[in-house]
Every structure is written in C-alpha cells, then in structure tokens.
Design a protein around this motif. Sequence first.
Motif, PDB file in Angstrom:
ATOM      1  N   LYS A  13      58.581  31.896  63.180  1.00 47.25           N
ATOM      2  CA  LYS A  13      57.122  31.809  63.140  1.00 47.25           C
ATOM      3  C   LYS A  13      56.627  30.563  63.867  1.00 47.25           C
ATOM      4  N   PRO A  27      45.574  36.009  62.196  1.00 45.89           N
ATOM      5  CA  PRO A  27      44.717  35.239  61.284  1.00 45.89           C
ATOM      6  C   PRO A  27      44.946  33.731  61.356  1.00 45.89           C
ATOM      7  N   ASP A  28      46.191  33.319  61.589  1.00 43.75           N
ATOM      8  CA  ASP A  28      46.521  31.886  61.588  1.00 43.75           C
ATOM      9  C   ASP A  28      47.091  31.412  62.919  1.00 43.75           C
ATOM     10  N   GLY A  29      46.906  32.185  63.973  1.00 42.79           N
ATOM     11  CA  GLY A  29      47.457  31.816  65.266  1.00 42.79           C
ATOM     12  C   GLY A  29      48.116  33.019  65.909  1.00 42.79           C
ATOM     13  N   GLU A  35      60.986  30.986  59.035  1.00 36.24           N
ATOM     14  CA  GLU A  35      59.962  29.991  59.376  1.00 36.24           C
ATOM     15  C   GLU A  35      60.166  29.440  60.783  1.00 36.24           C
ATOM     16  N   LEU A  63      54.151  30.348  67.176  1.00 35.38           N
ATOM     17  CA  LEU A  63      52.879  29.624  67.067  1.00 35.38           C
ATOM     18  C   LEU A  63      52.684  28.597  68.183  1.00 35.38           C
TER      19      LEU A  63
END
Length: 347
Positions: free
Chosen positions: A178, A211-213, A175, A182
């Motif tokens: 990620k 899809p999310d950044g 995490e 981001l």
Amino acid sequence: MSRRRLTLTMAAVLTLALGGAGALLPVPYVALSPGPTENTLGDVKGKPVISISGRQTYPTAGKLSLVTVAYQGGPDAHIDLLTALRGWINPTVAVVPEETIFPKTVSVKEVEEQNTQEMSSSQQDATAAALNELKVPINVIVYVASTLKGRPADGRLRQNDEITAVDGAPISSVEDVKAAVLKHKPGEEAVFSLLRGGKPMTVRVGTVAGPDGPIVGVNMNSRYKFPFKVDVNVGDVGGPSAGLMFSLGIYDKLTPGPLTGGKSIAGTGTITPDGKVGPIGGIQQKMVGARDAGATVFLTPADNCDEALPAVPDGLRLVKVGTMHEAIQAIDALRTGAGSVPGCAAR
C-alpha cells in the motif's frame, strides 16, 4: 362434582397443558455453557495437539490448556423456552439472542466456515508469535486475494499471485504494498514483481484516485513461510480465541525445561504475529470450564478482566496478560516464585 368445581378443574388442566406446551415452544436464543478444554501440550485422539518437525524440541510437563464454549440452539436447532429458563437461572450458562452468534445476514454454514477459517488463521499467527518471541526469522508472503472489477488490477493481477516487490523495492507486508502504491500519482503505473504459479514475472498496473490516495484495486492477504513445520490438531474447535495458548504451547516445546513447572494453567485470548493478546467472548463460561478441568491459573486478556472478576470460580487465579511475552514472564514467576504476577484488579 358441582359445575363450579368442574369448571375450575378444567381451567386448571387447560392452564397446565397450555403452560407445558408453551414451555416447549422454540425461542430465538442460544445457550452458552462451558465447553471442553484441550491441553496444547497433550494429545487429541492419540495425536499431539502440537507437533513440530525440522527443529529440535524439548520435553514438557503440566498443562497449557485452551478453553472453549459450547452452544445449544441456533437457526437450525432452536432451544425451547424451558431450556432458556433453565439457562437464565444457571450462573454457568449465558442465554443470548440468537443473532449474537448467528447474524441474520449470514447462514449457519457461513458462520461455521468463518469459525474454521479463524481457527486456521489463529494457528498461523500463534506460530508466528512464538517464533518472533524466540527471534527465529520467518518470511511473510503477500498474495492477491482478489481484484476489484473495473479497477486497474482487474485482469492484470490474479488470485494467489505472490507479490515480491513493487517498483523494485522488496515487500514483506500488505502495508508495504500500500505504501509503495501511495507514492504514485493517480494515472501513473506501479511495477509489480510477482510469482505466478511459481514463475517470476513483472506486471505494470495503473493507478486511480481512491478515498485516501492512489489505488490499483486489489485485495491482499498474507501468510507465513516458516523455517520448519508446525502442525496443530484440535479436532472440532473453531474461532480465534485459542491463539495465545497455541503460541505458548509451541514456545514451550521449542525451549528447554517445562515452562509451567508442572502446573495446570489454562487461558484464552486471540494473538497477533507480534504477540499482542486480544479479548474474547464467553469468558465466564471458559473460566468455569478451566476450573472443572483442574486448572488453578487462568491467563486472562487484559481487556476481559473487568468482565471476568465478578464471576471467577473459587480456586482459580486470574493472571492479566496483554502480550505473549507478559504471559511467559508471569508463568516464569509462578514457576520460580521470583518476580511479580499481574492479576486482574477491580477498578
């Protein structure tokens, strides 16, 4: 013998013959039954289930047993109709569609390999859970599992690269990586600090819109670096459902005084590194196996309680647990007679 009687006799013989042959026809079902139990505080084939080196350990007593489910059938060894019928009328056996255990999209070998991998991962997670419960520091290594073809990481990052920092900030989880990526805008570069084959290096990797950044196109995984060695040996057992019992066995060996107080306790449940207990399959068969092995207490994942209650064997006490810490508290209460022991209750 009259023609009528001869006809009836031949018809009866043919019916019995066809019925007998039909009973031996293979059917696409799998029979699940209680499997063997293993005491995590004991031995398997003369070798300790849990062995710890590089850290002080303490004597244990009683049992903290993992439970298993045995199966009969499968794509390579179908059961016959008679076996399925026997299972349907046996309350300790569950007969389920073959696809429940062996999806058509994967082979038997792939299912077995997945079970082996899940068992290995559960042992690592159980060790992490026990050490976290004991407040023993552990290091998490985040590494590259694979890269996505055509994405920026393809050709820049390699399988098994250890990611130690992103943009100069140390990371300790997938995490973290990620989150660092981001922070960029698509098209910007993220700076990865790596260990590749044990050698430190820095690699700049571009980002693209996902899809999310922003993403770099890498699949990551993590493993643990423990301050001492913990080995788990269970023989031919697969899947993740023994995680809770592994963690309790490790915890018991690392703490003074027998956790069980000499009681025979069995249980089941997946475990996460932070000690959360998850539900499992085959709870009814596992309870029967536990009771047959002499257990009087069964640690039950909270999410399995509704399924377990109607089928609990006589003489087996269900104890509801949602975390490893709750399991330890419940066992302490059982041993000392002080404190509450949460049980599965009907809703």
